[in-house]
Scaffold this motif. Structure first.
Motif, PDB file in Angstrom:
ATOM      1  N   LYS A   2      -9.078 -10.298  14.314  1.00 46.85           N
ATOM      2  CA  LYS A   2      -8.422 -11.550  14.671  1.00 46.85           C
ATOM      3  C   LYS A   2      -9.138 -12.681  13.954  1.00 46.85           C
ATOM      4  CE  LYS A   2      -6.557 -11.989  18.626  1.00 46.85           C
ATOM      5  NZ  LYS A   2      -6.240 -12.143  20.063  1.00 46.85           N
ATOM      6  N   ILE A   3      -8.392 -13.516  13.246  1.00 46.68           N
ATOM      7  CA  ILE A   3      -8.985 -14.575  12.429  1.00 46.68           C
ATOM      8  C   ILE A   3      -8.140 -15.838  12.553  1.00 46.68           C
ATOM      9  CG2 ILE A   3      -9.549 -15.318  10.075  1.00 46.68           C
ATOM     10  CD1 ILE A   3     -10.054 -12.414   9.364  1.00 46.68           C
ATOM     11  N   ILE A   4      -8.814 -16.984  12.670  1.00 43.24           N
ATOM     12  CA  ILE A   4      -8.144 -18.278  12.558  1.00 43.24           C
ATOM     13  C   ILE A   4      -8.742 -19.007  11.356  1.00 43.24           C
ATOM     14  CG2 ILE A   4      -7.655 -18.456  15.021  1.00 43.24           C
ATOM     15  CD1 ILE A   4      -9.995 -20.562  15.116  1.00 43.24           C
ATOM     16  N   ALA A   5      -7.933 -19.736  10.638  1.00 44.63           N
ATOM     17  CA  ALA A   5      -8.373 -20.542   9.506  1.00 44.63           C
ATOM     18  C   ALA A   5      -7.909 -21.972   9.730  1.00 44.63           C
ATOM     19  CB  ALA A   5      -7.813 -20.000   8.200  1.00 44.63           C
ATOM     20  N   LEU A   6      -8.791 -22.942   9.481  1.00 48.94           N
ATOM     21  CA  LEU A   6      -8.499 -24.341   9.784  1.00 48.94           C
ATOM     22  C   LEU A   6      -8.474 -25.189   8.520  1.00 48.94           C
ATOM     23  CD1 LEU A   6     -10.848 -24.635  12.874  1.00 48.94           C
ATOM     24  CD2 LEU A   6      -8.383 -24.329  12.890  1.00 48.94           C
ATOM     25  N   PRO A   7      -7.732 -26.279   8.531  1.00 50.67           N
ATOM     26  CA  PRO A   7      -7.729 -27.183   7.372  1.00 50.67           C
ATOM     27  C   PRO A   7      -9.111 -27.789   7.143  1.00 50.67           C
ATOM     28  CG  PRO A   7      -5.929 -27.685   8.896  1.00 50.67           C
ATOM     29  CD  PRO A   7      -6.823 -26.724   9.594  1.00 50.67           C
ATOM     30  N   SER A   8      -9.441 -28.060   5.904  1.00 50.16           N
ATOM     31  CA  SER A   8     -10.722 -28.688   5.579  1.00 50.16           C
ATOM     32  C   SER A   8     -10.664 -30.177   5.898  1.00 50.16           C
ATOM     33  CB  SER A   8     -11.049 -28.494   4.095  1.00 50.16           C
ATOM     34  OG  SER A   8     -11.226 -27.135   3.798  1.00 50.16           O
ATOM     35  N   CYS A  16     -20.282 -30.902  13.108  1.00 53.15           N
ATOM     36  CA  CYS A  16     -20.087 -29.491  12.769  1.00 53.15           C
ATOM     37  C   CYS A  16     -18.598 -29.195  12.840  1.00 53.15           C
ATOM     38  CB  CYS A  16     -20.864 -28.616  13.763  1.00 53.15           C
ATOM     39  SG  CYS A  16     -20.638 -26.841  13.548  1.00 53.15           S
ATOM     40  N   PHE A  17     -18.086 -28.439  11.850  1.00 58.93           N
ATOM     41  CA  PHE A  17     -16.659 -28.134  11.886  1.00 58.93           C
ATOM     42  C   PHE A  17     -16.437 -26.723  11.348  1.00 58.93           C
ATOM     43  CE2 PHE A  17     -12.120 -28.483  11.107  1.00 58.93           C
ATOM     44  CZ  PHE A  17     -11.727 -29.208  12.225  1.00 58.93           C
ATOM     45  N   PRO A  18     -15.567 -25.938  12.016  1.00 60.45           N
ATOM     46  CA  PRO A  18     -15.314 -24.560  11.575  1.00 60.45           C
ATOM     47  C   PRO A  18     -14.279 -24.498  10.460  1.00 60.45           C
ATOM     48  CG  PRO A  18     -14.101 -24.988  13.580  1.00 60.45           C
ATOM     49  CD  PRO A  18     -14.870 -26.252  13.279  1.00 60.45           C
ATOM     50  N   PHE A 126     -17.259 -17.974  21.048  1.00 60.34           N
ATOM     51  CA  PHE A 126     -16.401 -17.545  19.945  1.00 60.34           C
ATOM     52  C   PHE A 126     -14.942 -17.429  20.406  1.00 60.34           C
ATOM     53  CE2 PHE A 126     -20.224 -15.961  17.678  1.00 60.34           C
ATOM     54  CZ  PHE A 126     -19.899 -16.325  16.383  1.00 60.34           C
ATOM     55  N   GLU A 127     -14.745 -16.797  21.549  1.00 61.60           N
ATOM     56  CA  GLU A 127     -13.383 -16.559  22.028  1.00 61.60           C
ATOM     57  C   GLU A 127     -12.687 -17.866  22.399  1.00 61.60           C
ATOM     58  OE1 GLU A 127     -13.783 -13.589  25.060  1.00 61.60           O
ATOM     59  OE2 GLU A 127     -14.120 -11.962  23.604  1.00 61.60           O
ATOM     60  N   ALA A 128     -13.444 -18.846  22.902  1.00 57.99           N
ATOM     61  CA  ALA A 128     -12.850 -20.153  23.209  1.00 57.99           C
ATOM     62  C   ALA A 128     -12.377 -20.847  21.936  1.00 57.99           C
ATOM     63  CB  ALA A 128     -13.867 -21.024  23.943  1.00 57.99           C
ATOM     64  N   LEU A 129     -13.167 -20.741  20.867  1.00 56.80           N
ATOM     65  CA  LEU A 129     -12.784 -21.346  19.595  1.00 56.80           C
ATOM     66  C   LEU A 129     -11.519 -20.687  19.030  1.00 56.80           C
ATOM     67  CD1 LEU A 129     -13.171 -23.142  17.121  1.00 56.80           C
ATOM     68  CD2 LEU A 129     -14.866 -21.492  16.276  1.00 56.80           C
ATOM     69  N   VAL A 130     -11.484 -19.362  19.049  1.00 58.13           N
ATOM     70  CA  VAL A 130     -10.316 -18.652  18.521  1.00 58.13           C
ATOM     71  C   VAL A 130      -9.088 -18.930  19.376  1.00 58.13           C
ATOM     72  CG1 VAL A 130      -9.348 -16.363  18.081  1.00 58.13           C
ATOM     73  CG2 VAL A 130     -11.700 -16.870  17.404  1.00 58.13           C
ATOM     74  N   ALA A 131      -9.248 -18.984  20.685  1.00 60.60           N
ATOM     75  CA  ALA A 131      -8.121 -19.273  21.566  1.00 60.60           C
ATOM     76  C   ALA A 131      -7.530 -20.649  21.272  1.00 60.60           C
ATOM     77  CB  ALA A 131      -8.555 -19.190  23.028  1.00 60.60           C
ATOM     78  N   GLY A 133      -7.657 -22.136  18.389  1.00 59.08           N
ATOM     79  CA  GLY A 133      -6.986 -22.028  17.103  1.00 59.08           C
ATOM     80  C   GLY A 133      -5.629 -21.356  17.192  1.00 59.08           C
ATOM     81  N   GLU A 134      -5.463 -20.489  18.187  1.00 60.93           N
ATOM     82  CA  GLU A 134      -4.190 -19.772  18.345  1.00 60.93           C
ATOM     83  C   GLU A 134      -3.192 -20.521  19.221  1.00 60.93           C
ATOM     84  OE1 GLU A 134      -5.607 -15.976  19.867  1.00 60.93           O
ATOM     85  OE2 GLU A 134      -5.027 -15.067  17.961  1.00 60.93           O
ATOM     86  N   SER A 135      -3.643 -21.552  19.902  1.00 59.12           N
ATOM     87  CA  SER A 135      -2.761 -22.267  20.817  1.00 59.12           C
ATOM     88  C   SER A 135      -1.739 -23.085  20.042  1.00 59.12           C
ATOM     89  CB  SER A 135      -3.569 -23.189  21.741  1.00 59.12           C
ATOM     90  OG  SER A 135      -4.026 -24.331  21.027  1.00 59.12           O
ATOM     91  N   SER A 136      -0.673 -23.437  20.701  1.00 56.99           N
ATOM     92  CA  SER A 136       0.400 -24.212  20.066  1.00 56.99           C
ATOM     93  C   SER A 136       0.257 -25.699  20.328  1.00 56.99           C
ATOM     94  CB  SER A 136       1.759 -23.726  20.594  1.00 56.99           C
ATOM     95  OG  SER A 136       1.812 -23.858  22.007  1.00 56.99           O
ATOM     96  N   GLN A 137      -0.897 -26.116  20.857  1.00 58.40           N
ATOM     97  CA  GLN A 137      -1.082 -27.518  21.178  1.00 58.40           C
ATOM     98  C   GLN A 137      -1.296 -28.336  19.898  1.00 58.40           C
ATOM     99  OE1 GLN A 137      -3.748 -28.327  24.469  1.00 58.40           O
ATOM    100  NE2 GLN A 137      -3.673 -26.186  25.096  1.00 58.40           N
ATOM    101  N   ALA A 138      -1.289 -29.636  20.058  1.00 54.56           N
ATOM    102  CA  ALA A 138      -1.448 -30.542  18.914  1.00 54.56           C
ATOM    103  C   ALA A 138      -2.815 -30.335  18.263  1.00 54.56           C
ATOM    104  CB  ALA A 138      -1.292 -31.987  19.368  1.00 54.56           C
ATOM    105  N   TRP A 139      -2.897 -30.680  17.000  1.00 56.14           N
ATOM    106  CA  TRP A 139      -4.133 -30.594  16.215  1.00 56.14           C
ATOM    107  C   TRP A 139      -5.199 -31.482  16.840  1.00 56.14           C
ATOM    108  CZ3 TRP A 139      -7.269 -28.353  13.100  1.00 56.14           C
ATOM    109  CH2 TRP A 139      -8.104 -29.062  12.223  1.00 56.14           C
ATOM    110  N   ARG A 140      -6.308 -30.862  17.283  1.00 56.21           N
ATOM    111  CA  ARG A 140      -7.377 -31.591  17.965  1.00 56.21           C
ATOM    112  C   ARG A 140      -8.712 -31.304  17.270  1.00 56.21           C
ATOM    113  NH1 ARG A 140      -6.550 -30.307  24.285  1.00 56.21           N
ATOM    114  NH2 ARG A 140      -6.514 -28.158  23.525  1.00 56.21           N
ATOM    115  N   PRO A 141      -8.983 -31.959  16.169  1.00 56.97           N
ATOM    116  CA  PRO A 141     -10.199 -31.662  15.399  1.00 56.97           C
ATOM    117  C   PRO A 141     -11.486 -31.907  16.174  1.00 56.97           C
ATOM    118  CG  PRO A 141      -9.113 -33.648  14.587  1.00 56.97           C
ATOM    119  CD  PRO A 141      -8.162 -33.007  15.525  1.00 56.97           C
TER     120      PRO A 141
END
Length: 275
Positions: A2-8, A16-18, A126-131, A133-141
């Motif tokens: 399972k992988i999430i990728a985020l915009p730079s 800190c940003f993933p 880790f799981e909170a971060l991935v969750a 990233g998988e959510s359909s909520q608005a972009w929250r950097p």
């Protein structure tokens, strides 16, 4: 897997940003090879189950549950799962000017190999971060930044060196000098003096320092000066900038303002007003 990728984003926008996060499970072929300079972010892997391997300075190390490795930006990377006992490994790629400063100050840039006292809360982070990233909520950097920072801080709280690099006595001497370098950072920096304290030439001191800390001696001193300036700006709110600049080793107020803004993204007055 399972992988999430985020915009730079701008590296100075958050501490800190993933860039990417997730986990790999039961994949015996999982492996990665990156040449020096290829990968520009930090890369943290935590083994929760099974076995794998990682190469550091050309030497192979076997990893098992509870072990971890952290590569800094631009480092050579080579690692993979055991084909016989595939690992479950959680990972995050992250970046940020402030997080590099934090890891350097805590000593996490001197070796890549770590063992963890506990992995439960780290797995949850880790799981909170991935969750998210998988959510359909608005972009929250800002939330992504906080979740990535939580992973790094929990890792730092649980980690102890697994197998220190073979740096030799000279590099160990540099590590011993760091507290004194921090204490005297606001004094004029004399490279010859510090090389002499480590018992090496100025050229080798700079080379060794960069290998251990992933920054030059002067870059390290500059970070220490900025840190001291930030403390003085907050604790002495009526103190003129000229006095702070002089106390922190800057030859002029204008140069102090220039260096502070480059590092923090704010002028000293803006920083004092906003904090």
């Amino acid at each position: 897997m399972k992988i999430i990728a985020l915009p730079s984003i701008d590296a100075d926008q958050f501490p800190c940003f993933p860039e990417m996060a997730g986990w790999v499970k039961d994949e015996p072929q999982h492996a990665a090879v990156r040449v020096p300079g290829e990968f520009q972010h930090f890369n943290l892997h935590v083994v929760l189950k099974g076995k794998g391997f990682v190469y550091v300075d050309g030497r192979r190390f076997e990893l098992q549950a509870g072990d971890a490795f952290l590569f800094g930006p631009h480092q050579e990377q080579r690692y993979g799962s055991s084909p016989d006992d595939p690992w479950d490994v959680y990972f995050v790629h992250f970046y940020g000017t402030k997080i590099k400063e934090y890891l350097a100050e805590k000593g996490f840039l001197r070796t890549s190999l770590w063992t963890l006292k506990s992995t439960g809360r780290l797995r949850d982070a880790f799981e909170a971060l991935v969750a998210e990233g998988e959510s359909s909520q608005a972009w929250r950097p800002a939330l992504f930044s906080a979740l990535a920072y939580a992973i790094v801080v929990e890792f730092a709280a649980q980690a102890a060196p697994l197998a220190p690099r073979k740096e030799g006595g000279s590099a160990a001497a540099i590590l011993e000098l760091l507290p004194l370098m921090q204490e005297r950072a606001c004094e004029p920096f004399e490279l010859r003096e510090w090389a002499g304290r480590a018992g090496v030439s100025t050229f080798y001191f700079c080379k060794l320092f960069r290998k251990v800390m992933q920054s030059s001696p002067m870059e390290f001193v500059a970070l220490c000066r900025i840190r001291q300036a930030k403390t003085m700006l907050i604790e002495n709110r009526d103190l003129p900038l000229a006095d702070i600049a002089e106390a922190c080793g800057y030859p002029s107020v204008s140069y102090f303002i220039q260096r502070f803004k480059k590092q923090e993204g704010l002028t000293p007055r803006e920083y004092r007003r906003n904090v």
